[in-house]
Design a protein around this motif. Structure first.
Motif, PDB file in Angstrom:
ATOM      1  N   UNK A 132       0.826  -1.208   0.000  1.00  0.00           N
ATOM      2  CA  UNK A 132       0.000   0.000   0.000  1.00  0.00           C
ATOM      3  C   UNK A 132       0.857   1.253   0.000  1.00  0.00           C
ATOM      4  N   UNK A 133       2.040   1.160   0.611  1.00  0.00           N
ATOM      5  CA  UNK A 133       2.904   2.340   0.722  1.00  0.00           C
ATOM      6  C   UNK A 133       3.844   2.508  -0.460  1.00  0.00           C
ATOM      7  N   UNK A 134       3.890   1.542  -1.367  1.00  0.00           N
ATOM      8  CA  UNK A 134       4.856   1.596  -2.463  1.00  0.00           C
ATOM      9  C   UNK A 134       4.792   2.880  -3.285  1.00  0.00           C
ATOM     10  N   UNK A 135       3.584   3.346  -3.682  1.00  0.00           N
ATOM     11  CA  UNK A 135       3.577   4.587  -4.464  1.00  0.00           C
ATOM     12  C   UNK A 135       4.250   5.735  -3.738  1.00  0.00           C
TER      13      UNK A 135
ATOM     14  N   UNK B 105      -2.059  12.161   2.125  1.00  0.00           N
ATOM     15  CA  UNK B 105      -2.074  12.232   0.664  1.00  0.00           C
ATOM     16  C   UNK B 105      -1.791  13.651   0.178  1.00  0.00           C
ATOM     17  N   UNK B 106      -2.426  14.647   0.785  1.00  0.00           N
ATOM     18  CA  UNK B 106      -2.175  16.023   0.351  1.00  0.00           C
ATOM     19  C   UNK B 106      -0.731  16.429   0.637  1.00  0.00           C
ATOM     20  N   UNK B 107      -0.185  15.943   1.745  1.00  0.00           N
ATOM     21  CA  UNK B 107       1.205  16.273   2.085  1.00  0.00           C
ATOM     22  C   UNK B 107       2.182  15.720   1.046  1.00  0.00           C
ATOM     23  N   UNK B 108       2.049  14.424   0.716  1.00  0.00           N
ATOM     24  CA  UNK B 108       3.012  13.839  -0.221  1.00  0.00           C
ATOM     25  C   UNK B 108       2.835  14.402  -1.627  1.00  0.00           C
ATOM     26  N   UNK B 109       1.609  14.758  -1.995  1.00  0.00           N
ATOM     27  CA  UNK B 109       1.399  15.363  -3.310  1.00  0.00           C
ATOM     28  C   UNK B 109       2.072  16.729  -3.396  1.00  0.00           C
ATOM     29  N   UNK B 110       1.993  17.507  -2.329  1.00  0.00           N
ATOM     30  CA  UNK B 110       2.647  18.817  -2.316  1.00  0.00           C
ATOM     31  C   UNK B 110       4.167  18.693  -2.267  1.00  0.00           C
ATOM     32  N   UNK B 111       4.658  17.724  -1.508  1.00  0.00           N
ATOM     33  CA  UNK B 111       6.095  17.600  -1.304  1.00  0.00           C
ATOM     34  C   UNK B 111       6.812  16.923  -2.464  1.00  0.00           C
ATOM     35  N   UNK B 112       6.124  16.042  -3.173  1.00  0.00           N
ATOM     36  CA  UNK B 112       6.816  15.185  -4.133  1.00  0.00           C
ATOM     37  C   UNK B 112       6.408  15.403  -5.580  1.00  0.00           C
TER      38      UNK B 112
ATOM     39  N   UNK C  36      -5.744  29.806  -7.812  1.00  0.00           N
ATOM     40  CA  UNK C  36      -5.016  30.999  -7.375  1.00  0.00           C
ATOM     41  C   UNK C  36      -4.405  31.728  -8.566  1.00  0.00           C
ATOM     42  N   UNK C  37      -4.067  32.983  -8.363  1.00  0.00           N
ATOM     43  CA  UNK C  37      -3.385  33.748  -9.401  1.00  0.00           C
ATOM     44  C   UNK C  37      -2.017  33.135  -9.680  1.00  0.00           C
ATOM     45  N   UNK C  38      -1.617  33.159 -10.941  1.00  0.00           N
ATOM     46  CA  UNK C  38      -0.284  32.697 -11.307  1.00  0.00           C
ATOM     47  C   UNK C  38      -0.183  31.222 -11.623  1.00  0.00           C
ATOM     48  N   UNK C  39      -1.284  30.482 -11.554  1.00  0.00           N
ATOM     49  CA  UNK C  39      -1.247  29.050 -11.865  1.00  0.00           C
ATOM     50  C   UNK C  39      -1.089  28.857 -13.371  1.00  0.00           C
ATOM     51  N   UNK C  40      -0.163  27.963 -13.747  1.00  0.00           N
ATOM     52  CA  UNK C  40       0.135  27.738 -15.161  1.00  0.00           C
ATOM     53  C   UNK C  40      -0.182  26.320 -15.628  1.00  0.00           C
ATOM     54  N   UNK C  41      -0.272  25.365 -14.693  1.00  0.00           N
ATOM     55  CA  UNK C  41      -0.595  23.978 -15.051  1.00  0.00           C
ATOM     56  C   UNK C  41      -1.627  23.436 -14.077  1.00  0.00           C
ATOM     57  N   UNK C  42      -2.535  22.609 -14.604  1.00  0.00           N
ATOM     58  CA  UNK C  42      -3.571  21.994 -13.771  1.00  0.00           C
ATOM     59  C   UNK C  42      -3.737  20.531 -14.181  1.00  0.00           C
ATOM     60  N   UNK C  43      -3.873  19.679 -13.176  1.00  0.00           N
ATOM     61  CA  UNK C  43      -4.195  18.273 -13.416  1.00  0.00           C
ATOM     62  C   UNK C  43      -5.380  17.900 -12.534  1.00  0.00           C
ATOM     63  N   UNK C  44      -6.445  17.418 -13.159  1.00  0.00           N
ATOM     64  CA  UNK C  44      -7.602  16.901 -12.427  1.00  0.00           C
ATOM     65  C   UNK C  44      -7.654  15.396 -12.665  1.00  0.00           C
ATOM     66  N   UNK C  45      -7.312  14.636 -11.629  1.00  0.00           N
ATOM     67  CA  UNK C  45      -7.273  13.178 -11.718  1.00  0.00           C
ATOM     68  C   UNK C  45      -8.520  12.595 -11.056  1.00  0.00           C
ATOM     69  N   UNK C  46      -9.431  12.006 -11.840  1.00  0.00           N
ATOM     70  CA  UNK C  46     -10.645  11.464 -11.225  1.00  0.00           C
ATOM     71  C   UNK C  46     -10.361  10.249 -10.355  1.00  0.00           C
ATOM     72  N   UNK C  47     -11.180  10.085  -9.342  1.00  0.00           N
ATOM     73  CA  UNK C  47     -11.187   8.873  -8.525  1.00  0.00           C
ATOM     74  C   UNK C  47     -12.330   8.026  -9.068  1.00  0.00           C
TER      75      UNK C  47
ATOM     76  N   UNK D 283      -2.264   9.014 -10.261  1.00  0.00           N
ATOM     77  CA  UNK D 283      -3.407   8.118 -10.461  1.00  0.00           C
ATOM     78  C   UNK D 283      -3.410   7.001  -9.418  1.00  0.00           C
ATOM     79  N   UNK D 284      -2.226   6.498  -9.062  1.00  0.00           N
ATOM     80  CA  UNK D 284      -2.137   5.464  -8.027  1.00  0.00           C
ATOM     81  C   UNK D 284      -2.592   6.006  -6.674  1.00  0.00           C
TER      82      UNK D 284
END
Length: 204
Positions: free
Chosen positions: A29-32, A74-81, A147-158, A194-195
């Protein structure tokens, strides 16, 4: 005596096998997450944070401790990595918002969650069936949610697991990631994200 000794030995082996199975399941479970930490993804090439935005970290109070921990981790690792400055996880009606955002000033937490829900609906980010990646985006493409200044967006569905009888899947939520760098998410990033999203599938 022999029978009792055999049963005792069998129980010990069974317990060891069970413990090993639990350890392997936890490791799988922790591999990703572990993979991203070991590669040091996102450690280099971080971009400056958007000007005028403020840090937000909102989790609904009525979640269980385990649910809060899952959302926070999940939000922490997405922001950090990844090269991300703003992240939002929506599972059904539950939202977790973290990072740099521009919600209305002095808004209470419950009202902030409702504001984000409304903005997501207006931007068409609800009930996505496939990933939406905008590697170079204008400020007006997704309305006021970014937010202002955003240049890329990814919306990953669950997306749910396929129904055994019909083979159909359904949208259960979305992970929204925003970055103030163009082309912020590589193919490898998107596979990993996605994982992470799949971890939030509802049990069937």
């Amino acid at each position: 005596m022999y029978t009792r000794a055999c049963l005792t030995g069998y129980a010990t082996k069974s317990q060891r096998s069970e413990a090993l199975g639990l350890c392997l399941a936890a490791f799988s479970a922790a591999l990703p997450y572990l993979g991203r930490f070991l590669e040091g993804a996102g450690a280099a090439g971080r971009v400056p944070l958007p000007e005028g935005s403020r840090q937000v970290f909102v989790i609904p109070d009525d979640l269980s401790a385990a649910q809060k921990e899952d959302m926070a981790w999940a939000t922490y690792v997405l922001l950090q990595n990844t090269n991300t400055t703003s992240v939002l996880i929506a599972v059904g009606d539950v939202l977790c918002i973290r990072g740099y955002w521009d919600p209305p000033a002095d808004i209470p937490k419950n009202a902030m969650i409702e504001w984000f829900k409304s903005q997501m609906e207006q931007a068409g980010l609800v009930n996505l069936s496939s990933a939406l990646y905008l590697p170079s985006i204008s400020d007006t493409q997704l309305g006021k949610i970014l937010p202002q200044g955003i240049l890329s967006v990814l919306a990953q569905p669950i997306v749910s697991n396929a129904d055994p009888s019909s083979g159909e899947t359904k949208a259960e939520g979305v992970i929204l990631l925003a970055s103030n760098a163009n082309y912020a998410y590589s193919e490898k990033d998107r596979v990993w994200i996605r994982a992470v999203a799949n971890k939030f599938r509802r049990a069937q």
